[in-house]
Design an enzyme around this catalytic site. Structure first.
Site: not given
Ligand code: PMP
Length: 286
Positions: A54, A107, A153, A186
């Site tokens: 990732r 850049r 991320k 989320e």
């Molecule tokens: N959503 C967000 C916005 C996050 O920052 C995280 C933490 N990484 C998660 C979900 C959960 O992802 P993971 O299980 O890969 O840690």
């Protein structure tokens, strides 16, 4: 505060007090960078391959050319864990565009900065693990996927921080962000699951959530446990009327939810949570 922390910066372990990033680093000036949070248990990073994949995909998506291979990253992580004083901890792997001119143009930056921090993590009070977290649904909407793809991320968390400030001001533990259509995406650093009518439900990443590695693990564990699962769009109503609700994340692990906007879950911690949390605890140390 970070007396146990260990840091690897641009190729070597450095005392954390001497681990410095330039004020001209675009990670700081513009949030121009990507990261991972990884837990290790008994000195073994959990799901390291998935995290590195990732991380590399996030870097490619923002056109950040890392002068490190997957093996180099793995070696940096291993070296950092080996230097850490305890068997269990949390790693933060970060790559930024690096030091550059004040202007936004990437850049301007000669070389990415890469660092790994290992530290203890006490993100969640024992209390909310046992009694369940209290959630609010934030007024702040999640950034739309056509503005910033949620699979990246990146260091851009301001949107989530604003939601978290809403939770803090409401005296709650965590906030849920909706997408522009008003559907559940989320939490601020975790994915969300509900149990309704004997079925485990979580929004598909296309709704705007990060494709969480813990989320994926929990889906696999549910299948192995014979729990019916579906990835389906959820409205606030589905959270308010759920039998159970819980959050998942690397830092969070699995956290049961007691209430959402003052609506109590039918059970907390419920039987699905207990079963999945037990299985999760088992595999992280397997
Ligand atoms: N959503 C967000 C916005 C996050 O920052 C995280 C933490 N990484 C998660 C979900 C959960 O992802 P993971 O299980 O890969 O840690």
């Amino acid at each position: 505060m970070h007396e146990h922390a260990v840091c690897w910066l641009n190729g070597r372990l450095v005392p954390t007090g001497e681990a410095r990033i330039s004020v001209f680093d675009h990670g700081l000036l513009y949030g121009d960078g990507v990261f991972e949070g990884i837990r290790f248990y008994n000195r073994r990073p959990f799901k390291l391959a998935a995290h590195l994949e990732r991380f590399l995909d996030s870097a490619r998506a923002i056109a950040l050319d890392l002068p490190y291979s997957r093996d180099d990253l793995g070696a940096a992580v291993t070296e950092t864990v080996a230097a850490f004083a305890g068997p269990d901890g949390y790693l933060r792997l970060v790559a930024t565009r690096g030091e550059g001119a004040l202007g936004i143009d990437p850049r301007n930056c000669a070389r990415p900065s890469l660092f790994v921090i290992a530290d203890r993590l006490s993100m969640v009070a024992r209390e909310s693990r046992e009694q369940g977290a209290r959630l609010i649904i934030a007024a702040t909407r999640r950034l739309p996927p056509d503005g910033l793809d949620p699979r990246i991320k990146s260091l851009n968390y301001l949107n989530h921080i604003l939601a978290r400030i809403e939770a803090n001001q409401a005296g709650a533990d965590e906030a849920i962000l909706l997408n522009a259509a008003g559907r559940v995406t989320e939490g601020t650093a975790d994915n969300v699951f509900v149990v309704r009518h004997g079925r485990l439900l979580t929004p598909p990443p296309v709704e705007g959530a990060l494709a969480g590695i813990t989320r994926e693990t929990v889906l696999e564990l549910a299948l192995a446990a014979g729990i019916p699962v579906s990835e389906s769009a959820l409205a606030p109503y589905d959270l308010y009327t759920a039998d159970e609700c819980f959050l998942t994340g690397t830092g969070a692990e699995l956290i049961p939810v007691a209430e959402v906007d003052g609506r109590r879950m039918a059970a907390c911690p419920g039987p699905f949570y207990r079963e999945l949390a037990r299985r999760y605890e088992e595999i992280v140390r397997a």
